[in-house]
Design an enzyme around this catalytic site. Structure first.
Site, PDB file in Angstrom:
ATOM      1  N   ASP A 233     -28.107 -17.202  -5.747  1.00 43.77           N
ATOM      2  CA  ASP A 233     -26.823 -16.380  -5.351  1.00 43.77           C
ATOM      3  C   ASP A 233     -26.095 -16.282  -6.989  1.00 43.77           C
ATOM      4  OD1 ASP A 233     -24.442 -15.811  -3.557  1.00 43.77           O
ATOM      5  OD2 ASP A 233     -23.721 -17.363  -5.027  1.00 43.77           O
TER       6      ASP A 233
ATOM      7  N   ILE B  83     -10.827 -15.913  -6.429  1.00 45.15           N
ATOM      8  CA  ILE B  83     -10.323 -15.563  -7.825  1.00 45.15           C
ATOM      9  C   ILE B  83     -10.716 -14.456  -8.434  1.00 45.15           C
ATOM     10  CG2 ILE B  83     -10.948 -16.560  -9.847  1.00 45.15           C
ATOM     11  CD1 ILE B  83     -13.102 -19.152  -8.987  1.00 45.15           C
TER      12      ILE B  83
ATOM     13  N   GLU C 200     -24.639 -19.896   1.768  1.00 42.52           N
ATOM     14  CA  GLU C 200     -25.207 -18.569   2.324  1.00 42.52           C
ATOM     15  C   GLU C 200     -26.324 -19.290   4.003  1.00 42.52           C
ATOM     16  OE1 GLU C 200     -25.333 -16.041   0.754  1.00 42.52           O
ATOM     17  OE2 GLU C 200     -23.742 -16.984  -0.113  1.00 42.52           O
TER      18      GLU C 200
ATOM     19  N   ARG D  22     -23.379  -7.589  17.785  1.00 41.33           N
ATOM     20  CA  ARG D  22     -22.972  -8.613  18.747  1.00 41.33           C
ATOM     21  C   ARG D  22     -21.744  -8.513  19.723  1.00 41.33           C
ATOM     22  NH1 ARG D  22     -22.511 -13.714  14.172  1.00 41.33           N
ATOM     23  NH2 ARG D  22     -21.146 -11.315  13.274  1.00 41.33           N
TER      24      ARG D  22
ATOM     25  N   LYS E 110     -24.184 -13.252  -9.146  1.00 43.96           N
ATOM     26  CA  LYS E 110     -22.822 -13.468  -9.740  1.00 43.96           C
ATOM     27  C   LYS E 110     -22.814 -12.959 -11.046  1.00 43.96           C
ATOM     28  CE  LYS E 110     -20.808 -15.995  -5.379  1.00 43.96           C
ATOM     29  NZ  LYS E 110     -21.396 -16.977  -5.422  1.00 43.96           N
TER      30      LYS E 110
ATOM     31  N   ALA F 168       0.850  -1.432  -0.012  1.00 47.53           N
ATOM     32  CA  ALA F 168      -0.026  -0.493   0.067  1.00 47.53           C
ATOM     33  C   ALA F 168       1.060   1.581   0.174  1.00 47.53           C
ATOM     34  CB  ALA F 168      -0.590  -0.341   1.303  1.00 47.53           C
TER      35      ALA F 168
ATOM     36  N   GLU G  15     -14.679  -7.089  -5.390  1.00 45.76           N
ATOM     37  CA  GLU G  15     -13.378  -8.404  -6.206  1.00 45.76           C
ATOM     38  C   GLU G  15     -13.960  -9.805  -5.384  1.00 45.76           C
ATOM     39  OE1 GLU G  15     -11.220  -8.892  -9.242  1.00 45.76           O
ATOM     40  OE2 GLU G  15     -11.886 -10.382  -8.248  1.00 45.76           O
TER      41      GLU G  15
HETATM   42  N1  HSE Z   1     -22.655 -19.034  -0.268  1.00 47.49           N
HETATM   43  C1  HSE Z   1     -22.172 -18.438  -1.412  1.00 47.49           C
HETATM   44  C2  HSE Z   1     -21.603 -19.941  -2.386  1.00 47.49           C
HETATM   45  C3  HSE Z   1     -20.748 -18.535  -1.275  1.00 47.49           C
HETATM   46  O1  HSE Z   1     -21.531 -21.218  -1.919  1.00 47.49           O
HETATM   47  O2  HSE Z   1     -20.308 -20.058  -3.676  1.00 47.49           O
HETATM   48  C4  HSE Z   1     -19.754 -17.358  -1.659  1.00 47.49           C
HETATM   49  O3  HSE Z   1     -20.105 -16.395  -2.421  1.00 47.49           O
END
Ligand code: HSE
Length: 413
Positions: free
Chosen positions: A196, A131, A185, A44, A200, A31, A124
């Site tokens: 999910d 990845i 998740e 929590r 993405k 950095a 990212e």
């Molecule tokens: N629940 C997601 C997976 C976590 O199984 O890919 C990562 O985004």
């Protein structure tokens, strides 16, 4: 010295703090200045944590502290994450996030604010866990027109499918193991129903094609209807079933996009991607196919991407290096009924001869599949490439005399 705040101390948040302090010296060299985590936000209590003195419950403490220049949001979900991220950007702080839902739903707006405030918004970790994929698409494949992206984008479902394929393990048992390993998740329905992976592929398509693709415009199916019988038939034709998110640019300029369990031939680079691993194939007009592979879920791989973004945000604190894409309209997305591919269909019928004639009349020549446990009243076959609408209509006609037991799309990567 750059001061950082981490929002959320769950799996990814605690991983982020762990990776940060493990590599602090090295990160500071990269950095070019000293770094520290000043606050960790969580509702929590963590009295026994070595970082107990850093915990706060009130986001305003972070927002109003001018020393904090980078906020790392790893809470997940839209509320309260969206409000926190938006306020942080508006206050001139860079934000890095692993939150795919937030980026998939609010990305265009948050990128615009980041640009206006000359700060960074990096994500990212939102796709593919550890990845590197966002920066490579943005920075290293810039010379390409990207024609297509296809990926195994969800570690939990890939883990479950691998257990079904390799061990004949049932769905529920495999899901339980994935949850214990911290891949799933909070609500695993988002994994197994394809939501999910949908978020993405939306992020990847927005980045690759330059306009925001919203999750509600993406045809999304999960893996809950995949059976061990289908797995066996698909194995017999040297293929695997994988949950694929794919987006392709059509000649018309529209984007065809979907998430569904698909049959992938064994020679494809995606077929050998097992367990929690993800792989993303990017088809560029100059590069041809480039495949990114690695662990797509889990505490430390995801934290690695978050921490790397923190360092980038500090390094480029005086300029906005954020990626951008513009907002979009529905006409950008091609209706899914026009999506073209081959189809795997499994049916049962009391009159197999008649069913075979009907299959020939509806689909023309097909490839019949065998399975060592094939019941006598069952047929499984793969059609030629046809539009989704034709497959749907043909299945409706077939189901007047036979029972459709399974249907999967067959992709050619
Ligand atoms: N629940 C997601 C997976 C976590 O199984 O890919 C990562 O985004």
């Amino acid at each position: 010295m750059a001061k950082i705040a981490v929002l959320g101390y769950g799996v990814v948040g605690s991983g982020t703090v762990e990776v940060f302090y493990k590599s602090k010296e090295n990160l500071e060299k990269k950095a070019g200045e000293p770094l520290d985590i000043k606050y960790i936000l969580d509702v929590r209590e963590f009295p026994d944590s070595p970082y107990a003195d850093k915990f706060v419950k009130d986001f305003d403490v972070i927002l109003n502290d001018p020393e904090v220049s980078v906020v790392s949001e790893v809470i997940g979900g839209i509320d309260p994450a969206y409000g926190f991220v938006r306020s942080a950007l508006m206050a001139g702080k860079s934000v890095v996030t692993s939150n795919k839902e937030l980026v998939a739903v609010k990305g265009a707006e948050l990128l615009k604010i980041a640009k206006e405030k000359n700060v960074n918004f990096f994500f990212e970790a939102s796709v593919g866990g550890g990845i590197p994929i966002i920066k490579p698409i943005h920075a290293c494949l810039e010379a390409n027109e990207i024609d297509e992206i296809a990926g195994i984008l969800n570690g939990t479902t890939n883990f479950i499918l691998t257990k079904m394929i390799r061990d004949g393990m049932g769905f529920e048992e495999a899901l339980k193991i994935a949850q214990e390993l911290g891949y799933a998740e909070r609500n695993p329905a988002a994994d197994v129903e394809g939501t999910d992976a949908c978020r993405k592929i939306c992020i990847l398509a927005s980045l690759a094609f330059g306009k925001h693709v919203y999750p509600e415009s993406v045809h999304t199916e999960g893996i809950t209807k995949v059976t061990l019988q289908d797995v066996e038939y698909i194995d017999s034709c040297d293929s695997k079933i994988k949950l694929i998110g794919c987006a392709r640019r059509e000649d018309s300029g529209e984007i065809s996009i979907g998430v569904f369990p698909a049959v992938i031939r064994n020679e494809s680079q995606l077929a050998g991607v097992n367990d929690v691993f993800n792989a993303i194939l990017v088809r560029g007009d100059a590069t041809g196919d480039v495949v990114f592979y690695g662990k797509g879920a889990g505490k430390l791989p995801t934290a690695s991407a978050v921490v790397s973004d923190i360092v980038s945000a500090v390094k480029h604190s005086d300029t906005s290096r954020s990626l951008t894409w513009s907002d979009s309209e529905q006409s950008f997305i091609r209706p899914f009924e026009k999506f073209t591919c081959a189809h795997y269909i499994r049916l049962s019928s009391d009159n197999i001869k008649a069913a075979e004639s009907e299959v020939a009349a509806l689909f023309g020549e097909v490839e019949y599949l065998s399975s060592k446990n094939r019941p006598e009243n069952e047929l499984a076959f793969i059609t030629k490439v046809i539009p989704e609408n034709d497959a749907q209509n043909a299945c409706e006609k077939l189901s007047q005399s036979a029972k459709i037991m399974g249907r999967l799309r067959v992709l050619d990567y």
